[in-house]
Design an enzyme around this catalytic site. Structure first.
Site, PDB file in Angstrom:
ATOM      1  CG  ASN A   9     -64.131  16.369 -52.158  1.00  0.00           C
ATOM      2  OD1 ASN A   9     -64.633  16.466 -51.033  1.00  0.00           O
ATOM      3  ND2 ASN A   9     -62.979  15.759 -52.382  1.00  0.00           N
ATOM      4  CG  HIS A  97     -59.872  12.677 -52.434  1.00  0.00           C
ATOM      5  ND1 HIS A  97     -58.671  13.273 -52.095  1.00  0.00           N
ATOM      6  CD2 HIS A  97     -60.488  13.516 -53.287  1.00  0.00           C
ATOM      7  CE1 HIS A  97     -58.585  14.430 -52.731  1.00  0.00           C
ATOM      8  NE2 HIS A  97     -59.668  14.604 -53.465  1.00  0.00           N
ATOM      9  CD  GLU A  99     -57.385  16.147 -50.377  1.00  0.00           C
ATOM     10  OE1 GLU A  99     -58.509  16.139 -49.849  1.00  0.00           O
ATOM     11  OE2 GLU A  99     -57.068  16.964 -51.268  1.00  0.00           O
ATOM     12  N   GLY A 175     -55.476  21.239 -55.788  1.00  0.00           N
ATOM     13  CA  GLY A 175     -55.268  22.385 -54.912  1.00  0.00           C
ATOM     14  C   GLY A 175     -54.004  23.171 -55.226  1.00  0.00           C
ATOM     15  N   GLY A 236     -62.898  20.564 -56.121  1.00  0.00           N
ATOM     16  CA  GLY A 236     -62.585  20.903 -54.738  1.00  0.00           C
ATOM     17  C   GLY A 236     -62.828  22.380 -54.469  1.00  0.00           C
ATOM     18  N   GLY A 237     -61.748  23.159 -54.481  1.00  0.00           N
ATOM     19  CA  GLY A 237     -61.814  24.576 -54.120  1.00  0.00           C
ATOM     20  C   GLY A 237     -62.947  25.349 -54.770  1.00  0.00           C
TER      21      GLY A 237
HETATM   22  P1  13P Z   1     -59.178  21.185 -56.298  1.00  0.00           P
HETATM   23  O1  13P Z   1     -60.301  21.403 -57.275  1.00  0.00           O
HETATM   24  O2  13P Z   1     -59.220  22.102 -55.126  1.00  0.00           O
HETATM   25  O3  13P Z   1     -57.851  21.108 -56.980  1.00  0.00           O
HETATM   26  O4  13P Z   1     -59.434  19.709 -55.657  1.00  0.00           O
HETATM   27  C1  13P Z   1     -59.695  18.658 -56.496  1.00  0.00           C
HETATM   28  C2  13P Z   1     -60.131  17.509 -55.662  1.00  0.00           C
HETATM   29  O5  13P Z   1     -59.358  16.955 -54.897  1.00  0.00           O
HETATM   30  C3  13P Z   1     -61.535  17.089 -55.749  1.00  0.00           C
HETATM   31  O6  13P Z   1     -61.755  15.885 -55.103  1.00  0.00           O
END
Ligand code: 13P
Length: 252
Positions: A9, A97, A99, A175, A236-237
């Site tokens: 992502n 998600h 967010e 994150g 994510g990252g």
């Molecule tokens: P991180 O891997 O950056 O913690 O993010 C996870 C995420 O929100 C994937 O959708």
């Protein structure tokens, strides 16, 4: 048999040229991997979908959008419909998600509509759920996760559930560098599979891929993925660097 999946992502990162380069690097690394034990998906910004689809070509890599509209078409300035996403050649959409739930007030009801529109347009859904730190600490986390899943997914038929991947992403681990322990994640994955079994029976529960997301990286992926109910990750990252992402893809 359910599939193992590692999905990136990218969130709101990379310009189109940067994203195209990242996609090229991921596709080349996947092609070089003789013994791939999972499906690989890249979840990219809307602006990147067509260009990344072209990079993917015939390669064995899936393409996901990170959202779609809760309306079919019309006067919704700035929105992107599920049909538009599907027309780029994307095969998945990430929905729910934290967010989007948190910053854009996406409700269970709105997500239910988005899920329906995605499926109607032939997209598979990576449906995210997960609790906040407060909900983890006050013990309400299973109620929260249960409600997220029930209220946005449980109107679907068993056949439709075959096109749903669930991602458990504890908000406190996203994150932050703070991963859920493999036991904490396994407990929730088993809980989610139990909800699916109660509603749809053992076969659907057994066939549904459940991903873990939240500070997943090459160093912790092997332990997480070794758990019986963790079928991969939503990353994510660590999906923004091809080498890190591939370190997770090859963790199986
Ligand atoms: P991180 O891997 O950056 O913690 O993010 C996870 C995420 O929100 C994937 O959708």
């Amino acid at each position: 048999m359910r599939k193992n999946i590692v999905a990136g992502n990218w969130k709101m990162n990379t310009t189109v040229p940067e994203g195209v380069q990242l996609a090229k690097d991921v596709c080349a690394a996947v092609a070089a991997e003789a013994n791939l034990k999972c499906d690989v998906i890249m979840g990219v910004p809307f602006t990147h979908l067509m260009a990344v689809k072209e990079v993917i070509g015939d390669a064995n890599v899936g393409l996901a959008a990170q959202n779609c509209a809760d309306h079919t078409s019309g006067a919704y300035t700035g929105e992107v419909s599920a049909a538009m996403v599907a027309s780029t050649g994307a095969n998945y959409v990430i929905l729910g998600h934290s967010e989007r739930r948190g910053y854009y007030n996406e409700s269970y009801e709105m997500l239910k509509t988005k899920v329906d529109l995605a499926l109607e347009n032939g997209l598979k859904v990576i449906f995210c759920c997960g609790e906040s730190l407060e909900e983890r600490e006050n013990g309400s986390f299973k109620d929260v996760i249960g409600a997220e899943i029930r209220d946005s997914l449980f109107h679907l038929t068993a056949e439709q559930m075959a096109n749903i991947v669930i991602a458990y992403e504890p908000i406190w681990a996203i994150g932050t560098g703070k991963t859920a322990t493999s036991d904490q994640a396994q407990e929730i994955h088993a809980f989610i599979r139990g909800l699916l079994a109660d509603k749809y029976g053992a076969q659907v529960a057994d066939d549904t891929t459940i991903l873990y997301g939240g500070s997943c990286k090459p160093s912790n992926a092997p332990e997480l993925f070794a758990k019986p109910d963790i079928d991969g990750g939503l990353i994510g990252g660590a999906s923004l660097k091809a080498a890190d992402f591939m370190g997770i893809v090859t963790a199986f």
